[in-house]
Scaffold this active site. Structure first.
Site, PDB file in Angstrom:
ATOM      1  N   ASP A 142       1.376  -4.579  -1.209  1.00  0.00           N
ATOM      2  CA  ASP A 142       0.006  -4.587  -0.484  1.00  0.00           C
ATOM      3  C   ASP A 142       0.137  -4.772   0.897  1.00  0.00           C
ATOM      4  O   ASP A 142       1.103  -5.596   1.477  1.00  0.00           O
ATOM      5  CB  ASP A 142      -0.985  -5.565  -1.262  1.00  0.00           C
ATOM      6  CG  ASP A 142      -2.380  -5.346  -0.868  1.00  0.00           C
ATOM      7  OD1 ASP A 142      -2.692  -4.121  -0.418  1.00  0.00           O
ATOM      8  OD2 ASP A 142      -3.259  -6.454  -0.584  1.00  0.00           O
ATOM      9  N   HIS A 186       3.624   4.209   4.905  1.00  0.00           N
ATOM     10  CA  HIS A 186       4.339   4.465   3.748  1.00  0.00           C
ATOM     11  C   HIS A 186       5.739   4.505   3.847  1.00  0.00           C
ATOM     12  O   HIS A 186       6.517   4.071   2.939  1.00  0.00           O
ATOM     13  CB  HIS A 186       3.625   5.654   3.109  1.00  0.00           C
ATOM     14  CG  HIS A 186       2.127   5.192   2.720  1.00  0.00           C
ATOM     15  ND1 HIS A 186       1.662   4.146   2.044  1.00  0.00           N
ATOM     16  CD2 HIS A 186       1.177   6.087   3.180  1.00  0.00           C
ATOM     17  CE1 HIS A 186       0.174   4.230   1.932  1.00  0.00           C
ATOM     18  NE2 HIS A 186      -0.112   5.229   2.647  1.00  0.00           N
ATOM     19  N   LEU A 199      19.883  -3.061 -13.489  1.00  0.00           N
ATOM     20  CA  LEU A 199      18.341  -3.238 -13.368  1.00  0.00           C
ATOM     21  C   LEU A 199      17.642  -2.116 -13.857  1.00  0.00           C
ATOM     22  O   LEU A 199      18.201  -0.909 -13.712  1.00  0.00           O
ATOM     23  CB  LEU A 199      18.126  -3.149 -11.718  1.00  0.00           C
ATOM     24  CG  LEU A 199      16.970  -3.448 -11.400  1.00  0.00           C
ATOM     25  CD1 LEU A 199      16.062  -4.672 -11.602  1.00  0.00           C
ATOM     26  CD2 LEU A 199      16.512  -2.949  -9.700  1.00  0.00           C
TER      27      LEU A 199
END
Length: 210
Positions: A10, A27, A121
């Site tokens: 955020d 972004h 991962l």
């Protein structure tokens, strides 16, 4: 060390406004921050990293910004695929994929298939996702199975519910730690079932600075 870390990325808009930059800049810089976090997670042995990349509510944003985000997601998956393979990262995408652009839907399927056997991962992108959507879809699936006689109402348990949730793609569906950047202290309709016992960390840094 937590096995599963979830992140609400955020503060992108505020980061851009503070620097008088267009939204597209924040972004792109946010992708850099995500790449850093993926690298750290691989180094530290975290098993699952789930990032809230695009919520169902985000479809209400201006079309230009949505298009920019969709293009960035597609670019990220294409550009980073070789690196994901080197790092032994498995990619999963959860959410309402039917709303994604056709090209992104196709790429999502290809990347999930290519990385399926990677054992390091697991990177889960929550795209066009919300916790309420997840639970509603799970209820529909269980209702259909009950109607068809596959299961009986008394057979419904927490384990049955979890099998129908989007996070059934992971061996570790429950995050040990949720991090939200930007100083906001809410979970914003993210992993509502899965966060029941999760430690919550709200940090002041905007996502690109995290």
């Amino acid at each position: 060390m937590p096995k599963h870390v979830a992140v609400i990325m955020d503060g992108n808009w505020r980061w851009a406004r503070q620097r008088n930059l267009p939204t597209s800049f924040c972004h792109k810089d946010g992708l850099r921050a995500l790449t850093d976090l993926i690298d750290i997670s691989c180094q530290w042995g975290i098993r699952v990293l789930t990032v809230f990349a695009f919520s169902t509510e985000n479809w209400l944003r201006p079309k230009l910004e949505v298009d920019i985000l969709m293009n960035l997601f597609e670019w990220e998956l294409k550009e980073e695929l070789k690196k994901f393979m080197r790092q032994n990262v498995r990619i999963s995408v959860i959410g309402d994929s039917k709303k994604l652009p056709k090209s992104l839907q196709k790429l999502k399927t290809e990347v999930e298939d290519i990385t399926r056997n990677n054992s390091g991962l697991q990177l889960i992108f929550a795209l066009s996702y919300s916790g309420q959507y997840d639970i509603v879809e799970e209820c529909k699936s269980i209702a259909e199975k009950t109607k068809d006689g596959v299961i009986q109402p008394n057979d419904i348990t927490e384990a049955i519910i979890e099998q129908e949730l989007e996070t059934n793609c992971s061996k570790f569906p429950h995050p040990d730690l949720l991090i939200r950047t930007s100083g906001e202290q809410r979970i914003s309709n993210f992993l509502l079932w899965q966060l029941a016992y999760t430690e919550l960390a709200f940090v002041k840094s905007l996502w690109s600075d995290f």
